[in-house]
Design a protein around this motif. Structure first.
Motif, short mmCIF file in Angstrom:
data_model
loop_
_atom_site.label_atom_id
_atom_site.label_comp_id
_atom_site.label_asym_id
_atom_site.label_seq_id
_atom_site.Cartn_x
_atom_site.Cartn_y
_atom_site.Cartn_z
N GLY A 135 0.81 -1.21 0.00
CA GLY A 135 0.00 0.00 0.00
C GLY A 135 0.84 1.25 0.00
N ALA A 136 0.17 2.36 -0.21
CA ALA A 136 0.82 3.66 -0.09
C ALA A 136 1.00 3.97 1.38
N GLU A 137 1.83 4.94 1.66
CA GLU A 137 2.01 5.37 3.04
C GLU A 137 0.67 5.82 3.62
N THR A 138 -0.15 6.46 2.81
CA THR A 138 -1.48 6.91 3.22
C THR A 138 -2.45 6.65 2.07
N GLN A 139 -3.65 6.20 2.42
CA GLN A 139 -4.68 6.04 1.41
C GLN A 139 -5.36 7.39 1.18
N ILE A 140 -5.82 7.63 -0.03
CA ILE A 140 -6.45 8.90 -0.37
C ILE A 140 -7.67 9.16 0.51
N THR A 141 -8.35 8.10 0.91
CA THR A 141 -9.54 8.23 1.74
C THR A 141 -9.23 8.56 3.19
N ASP A 142 -7.95 8.55 3.56
CA ASP A 142 -7.55 8.85 4.94
C ASP A 142 -7.22 10.33 5.16
N LEU A 143 -7.18 11.11 4.09
CA LEU A 143 -6.77 12.51 4.22
C LEU A 143 -7.78 13.31 5.04
N THR A 144 -7.26 14.22 5.86
CA THR A 144 -8.09 15.04 6.73
C THR A 144 -7.67 16.51 6.61
N ILE A 145 -8.41 17.35 7.32
CA ILE A 145 -8.11 18.78 7.35
C ILE A 145 -6.69 19.00 7.88
N GLU A 146 -6.01 20.00 7.29
CA GLU A 146 -4.63 20.39 7.59
C GLU A 146 -3.60 19.49 6.91
N ASP A 147 -4.04 18.44 6.22
CA ASP A 147 -3.08 17.60 5.50
C ASP A 147 -2.54 18.34 4.28
N SER A 153 2.26 11.07 2.14
CA SER A 153 2.55 10.63 0.79
C SER A 153 1.43 9.69 0.35
N VAL A 154 0.85 9.97 -0.83
CA VAL A 154 -0.33 9.23 -1.28
C VAL A 154 -0.07 8.59 -2.64
N ALA A 155 -0.49 7.35 -2.78
CA ALA A 155 -0.52 6.65 -4.07
C ALA A 155 -1.56 5.55 -3.96
N LEU A 203 0.67 13.48 -3.86
CA LEU A 203 0.24 12.34 -4.67
C LEU A 203 1.22 12.18 -5.82
N THR A 204 1.91 11.05 -5.87
CA THR A 204 2.75 10.73 -7.02
C THR A 204 2.05 9.64 -7.81
N TYR A 205 1.87 9.88 -9.09
CA TYR A 205 1.12 8.94 -9.93
C TYR A 205 1.95 8.56 -11.15
N GLY A 206 1.62 7.40 -11.71
CA GLY A 206 2.36 6.91 -12.86
C GLY A 206 1.56 6.89 -14.15
N GLU A 207 0.23 6.96 -14.04
CA GLU A 207 -0.63 6.87 -15.21
C GLU A 207 -1.77 7.88 -15.07
N PRO A 208 -2.30 8.40 -16.17
CA PRO A 208 -3.42 9.34 -16.09
C PRO A 208 -4.61 8.78 -15.33
N GLU A 209 -4.91 7.48 -15.52
CA GLU A 209 -6.03 6.87 -14.82
C GLU A 209 -5.84 6.91 -13.32
N GLU A 210 -4.61 6.72 -12.87
CA GLU A 210 -4.32 6.77 -11.44
C GLU A 210 -4.58 8.17 -10.89
N LEU A 211 -4.11 9.19 -11.61
CA LEU A 211 -4.36 10.57 -11.19
C LEU A 211 -5.85 10.85 -11.09
N LEU A 212 -6.59 10.49 -12.14
CA LEU A 212 -8.02 10.80 -12.17
C LEU A 212 -8.79 10.03 -11.11
N ASP A 213 -8.42 8.78 -10.90
CA ASP A 213 -9.11 7.96 -9.90
C ASP A 213 -8.92 8.52 -8.50
N LEU A 214 -7.67 8.78 -8.12
CA LEU A 214 -7.40 9.26 -6.77
C LEU A 214 -7.95 10.67 -6.55
#
Length: 288
Positions: free
Chosen positions: A4-16, A176-178, A20-31
């Motif tokens: 897994g990533a260090e942090t999941q996108i769904t775990d982000l909170t206020i003040e974060d 760090s998110v991926a 996000l480092t991504y490798g493909e356009p689909e990954e960017l759009l999905d996250l």
């Protein structure tokens, strides 16, 4: 085991202040879609600075996000980086931070409990003056976010930004998110999809990845609601793996659906195996 990533996108909170480092356009759009979805669901205002805003709105809609409705109501704003961070082809920390602080104040003044901002940093790959100020911008953003009701997601293409640049800005981010990844090598990537929930496959998939595919499918099945198997970037799948996906779809309860997205060459495998006859399973053939 999931890598897994260090942090999941769904775990982000206020003040974060997340990177996000991504490798493909689909990954960017999905996250990003998940980041937007969760913000709108919480009643927050969401801002995305990105290339081709109208296309981004359409992409969010394709992932089930009511982006156009939110934009019409002012709950979501998508604009180019030239409208926010840049002045023509020039970048300056002071101007960029003035834009962010103004947006933060306006959001609070409009009654939103919090602000979410996604920044597509691809502009920094263009011939822009002042690019050497990028680390200073990330440092100032981190300092500004402390004690605010805002979260910022900076988006960097790890294939296009050099390692030195990524290293220079990484320390200023709180997270760090991926995408959570089950398999990743030069031929194949299997990762979690967040919006809509499911898995995403890219590359060449055969029985050698049986274990990773099985784990990805089992975790997707444990989620609530319908699941999506995104194979838009899959170039090959053998019959064994196609059967695994169909069997996973068949195992869902009658109240859930499986949506299989793939190109024409991949869809032929699923049609051959009778995927269209499995109750609750829908095959969506994408352009390819």
């Amino acid at each position: 085991m999931t890598v897994g990533a260090e942090t999941q996108i769904t775990d982000l909170t206020i003040e974060d202040h997340a990177c996000l480092t991504y490798g493909e356009p689909e990954e960017l759009l999905d996250l990003t879609a998940a980041f937007v979805r969760d913000g709108l669901a919480a009643g927050q205002q969401v801002v995305w600075l990105a290339e081709e805003p109208q296309r981004r709105l359409a992409e969010l809609g394709r992932r089930g996000i009511v982006a156009r409705e939110a934009a019409a109501a002012g709950r979501m704003i998508i604009m180019t980086c030239q409208e926010g961070l840049l002045e023509g082809q020039a970048f300056a920390v002071d101007r960029a931070m003035h834009w962010f602080r103004d947006r933060l104040a306006r959001s609070a003044g409009e009654g939103y409990p919090a602000l979410r901002v996604a920044l597509d940093m691809s502009w920094a790959l263009q011939p822009v003056s002042g690019i050497e100020q990028l680390p200073a911008f990330e440092e100032e953003m981190a300092a500004t976010l402390a004690g605010t009701n805002a979260a910022v997601l900076c988006q960097y293409d790890r294939a296009r930004f050099d390692p030195v640049t990524l290293a220079s800005i990484s320390g200023y981010h709180t997270r760090s998110v991926a995408a959570a990844t089950y398999h990743h090598d030069p031929l194949l990537r299997i990762c979690r999809q967040y919006a809509p929930p499911g898995i995403r496959l890219a590359g060449h998939l055969d029985r050698s990845a049986e274990s990773a595919l099985g784990l990805a499918l089992s975790e997707a099945i444990r989620l609530e609601g319908d699941i999506s198997v995104n194979m838009a970037e899959l170039s090959f799948i053998d019959l064994y793996c196609a059967r695994m996906i169909i069997d996973a779809a068949r195992s869902l309860s009658s109240t859930r659906k499986a949506v299989l997205h793939c190109g024409p060459s991949i869809s032929s495998r699923f049609l051959l195996l009778g995927a269209s006859d499995v109750p609750g399973t829908r095959l969506v053939i994408t352009d390819g």
